[in-house]
Design a protein around this motif. Structure first.
Motif, PDB file in Angstrom:
ATOM      1  N   ALA A 242       0.835  -1.209   0.000  1.00  0.00           N
ATOM      2  CA  ALA A 242       0.000   0.000   0.000  1.00  0.00           C
ATOM      3  C   ALA A 242       0.866   1.254   0.000  1.00  0.00           C
ATOM      4  O   ALA A 242       0.562   2.243  -0.682  1.00  0.00           O
ATOM      5  N   ARG A 243       1.953   1.194   0.721  1.00  0.00           N
ATOM      6  CA  ARG A 243       2.840   2.363   0.836  1.00  0.00           C
ATOM      7  C   ARG A 243       3.371   2.797  -0.541  1.00  0.00           C
ATOM      8  O   ARG A 243       3.585   3.976  -0.783  1.00  0.00           O
ATOM      9  N   THR A 244       3.535   1.844  -1.450  1.00  0.00           N
ATOM     10  CA  THR A 244       4.113   2.178  -2.763  1.00  0.00           C
ATOM     11  C   THR A 244       3.205   3.086  -3.591  1.00  0.00           C
ATOM     12  O   THR A 244       3.669   3.720  -4.527  1.00  0.00           O
ATOM     13  N   GLN A 245       1.898   3.110  -3.258  1.00  0.00           N
ATOM     14  CA  GLN A 245       0.969   3.899  -4.092  1.00  0.00           C
ATOM     15  C   GLN A 245       0.339   5.083  -3.354  1.00  0.00           C
ATOM     16  O   GLN A 245      -0.513   5.772  -3.933  1.00  0.00           O
TER      17      GLN A 245
ATOM     18  N   GLY B 233      -5.463   9.011  -6.463  1.00  0.00           N
ATOM     19  CA  GLY B 233      -6.551   9.999  -6.554  1.00  0.00           C
ATOM     20  C   GLY B 233      -7.331  10.083  -5.258  1.00  0.00           C
ATOM     21  O   GLY B 233      -6.734  10.118  -4.177  1.00  0.00           O
ATOM     22  N   ASP B 234      -8.673  10.115  -5.364  1.00  0.00           N
ATOM     23  CA  ASP B 234      -9.519  10.201  -4.167  1.00  0.00           C
ATOM     24  C   ASP B 234      -9.598   8.870  -3.435  1.00  0.00           C
ATOM     25  O   ASP B 234     -10.069   8.807  -2.303  1.00  0.00           O
ATOM     26  N   ASN B 235      -9.192   7.805  -4.096  1.00  0.00           N
ATOM     27  CA  ASN B 235      -9.247   6.479  -3.486  1.00  0.00           C
ATOM     28  C   ASN B 235      -8.047   6.295  -2.559  1.00  0.00           C
ATOM     29  O   ASN B 235      -6.958   6.765  -2.853  1.00  0.00           O
ATOM     30  N   PRO B 236      -8.244   5.573  -1.463  1.00  0.00           N
ATOM     31  CA  PRO B 236      -7.094   5.256  -0.606  1.00  0.00           C
ATOM     32  C   PRO B 236      -6.225   4.193  -1.271  1.00  0.00           C
ATOM     33  O   PRO B 236      -6.720   3.407  -2.082  1.00  0.00           O
ATOM     34  N   SER B 237      -4.956   4.177  -0.933  1.00  0.00           N
ATOM     35  CA  SER B 237      -4.077   3.104  -1.413  1.00  0.00           C
ATOM     36  C   SER B 237      -4.193   1.932  -0.440  1.00  0.00           C
ATOM     37  O   SER B 237      -3.901   2.051   0.748  1.00  0.00           O
ATOM     38  N   VAL B 238      -4.640   0.804  -0.977  1.00  0.00           N
ATOM     39  CA  VAL B 238      -4.889  -0.394  -0.157  1.00  0.00           C
ATOM     40  C   VAL B 238      -3.948  -1.504  -0.610  1.00  0.00           C
ATOM     41  O   VAL B 238      -3.680  -1.640  -1.807  1.00  0.00           O
TER      42      VAL B 238
ATOM     43  N   GLY C 208      -4.370   6.033  -9.886  1.00  0.00           N
ATOM     44  CA  GLY C 208      -5.676   6.565 -10.263  1.00  0.00           C
ATOM     45  C   GLY C 208      -6.799   5.997  -9.408  1.00  0.00           C
ATOM     46  O   GLY C 208      -7.884   6.547  -9.381  1.00  0.00           O
ATOM     47  N   GLY C 209      -6.534   4.880  -8.706  1.00  0.00           N
ATOM     48  CA  GLY C 209      -7.515   4.365  -7.742  1.00  0.00           C
ATOM     49  C   GLY C 209      -8.231   3.084  -8.127  1.00  0.00           C
ATOM     50  O   GLY C 209      -8.929   2.486  -7.322  1.00  0.00           O
ATOM     51  N   ARG C 210      -8.082   2.626  -9.357  1.00  0.00           N
ATOM     52  CA  ARG C 210      -8.751   1.407  -9.805  1.00  0.00           C
ATOM     53  C   ARG C 210      -7.865   0.663 -10.793  1.00  0.00           C
ATOM     54  O   ARG C 210      -7.201   1.329 -11.584  1.00  0.00           O
TER      55      ARG C 210
ATOM     56  N   GLU D 194      -9.218  -6.931  -6.016  1.00  0.00           N
ATOM     57  CA  GLU D 194      -9.532  -7.445  -7.364  1.00  0.00           C
ATOM     58  C   GLU D 194      -8.284  -8.046  -8.000  1.00  0.00           C
ATOM     59  O   GLU D 194      -8.335  -9.107  -8.609  1.00  0.00           O
ATOM     60  N   GLN D 195      -7.179  -7.337  -7.859  1.00  0.00           N
ATOM     61  CA  GLN D 195      -5.938  -7.795  -8.487  1.00  0.00           C
ATOM     62  C   GLN D 195      -5.378  -9.033  -7.780  1.00  0.00           C
ATOM     63  O   GLN D 195      -4.911  -9.978  -8.425  1.00  0.00           O
TER      64      GLN D 195
END
Ligand code: AOF
Length: 137
Positions: free
Chosen positions: A8-11, A16-21, A40-42, A47-48
Motif C-alpha cells: 500500500a505504501r508504494t501507491q 486519486g480520491d481512493n485510498p491506497s490499499v 488513479g484508484g482502480r 480485485e488484483q
C-alpha cells in the motif's frame, strides 16, 4: 499484514480520491496473490490479488490494510462480494473505512457469507497510510 502495508505504501499519493490499499492472500503458509490499488484508484487491491490467486483463494486468508469496500461507485461487484464469492475462509483487516462505500458494510457482507473476520492487526501502522485520506460521504 506487513507485506500488505508495504504494498500500500508504494501507491500512497498516486490513487486519486481512493485510498491506497494493500492485499495479500495466503494459503497453507504461502502467498498465492497480492495487489495494491492501481494508480488513479482502480482496479482495487483485492480485485488484483484475487485474479492472481485464482482457485488458490478458496479456503485462504486475505490480509487487507483497509476494510474491503461494500459497494463500488461504478456498480461493479464490491471487493467484499468478490472475496466471499472466491471462497475466502478468513479476512484480516487493519483499519476501518468510514466511506459511504464501506462504513462497516464490507465487513457485514463478509460476516454474512460466513467468512471469519479479524480487525485491527497492525492498525496503528496501517492508519499512517490514511492520514491524508478523506472517505467519500
Ligand atoms: N481503493 C480501494 C478501496 N477504496 C474504497 O472503495 C470505495 C469505492 O471505490 P470506487 O468504486 O473505486 O469508487 C472508495 O470510496 C473507498 O472507500 N476499497 C477497497 O476495498 N480496495 C481498494 O483498493
Amino acid at each position: 499484514m506487513r507485506r500488505a502495508i508495504a504494498l500500500a505504501r508504494t501507491q500512497v499519493g498516486r490513487t486519486g480520491d481512493n485510498p491506497s490499499v494493500g492485499c495479500v492472500i495466503v494459503r497453507d503458509g504461502a502467498v498465492v496473490g497480492e495487489g495494491v490499488t492501481a494508480p488513479g484508484g482502480r482496479p482495487h487491491a483485492e480485485e488484483q490479488a484475487l485474479i492472481q490467486a485464482g482457485e488458490g483463494a478458496r479456503g485462504a486468508t486475505a490480509y487487507v490494510t483497509l476494510e474491503p469496500c461494500g459497494q463500488r461507485s461504478s456498480g461493479a461487484p464490491s471487493c467484499s462480494a468478490l472475496l466471499a464469492q472466491a471462497g475466502m475462509a478468513r479476512v484480516v483487516v487493519a483499519c476501518d473505512d468510514a466511506s459511504t462505500f464501506a462504513g462497516g458494510r464490507g465487513m457485514a457482507r463478509l460476516r454474512a457469507a460466513g467468512v471469519r473476520l479479524d480487525q485491527g492487526l497492525l492498525g496503528a501502522e496501517a492508519a499512517d497510510l490514511y492520514s491524508a485520506y478523506r472517505p467519500a460521504k
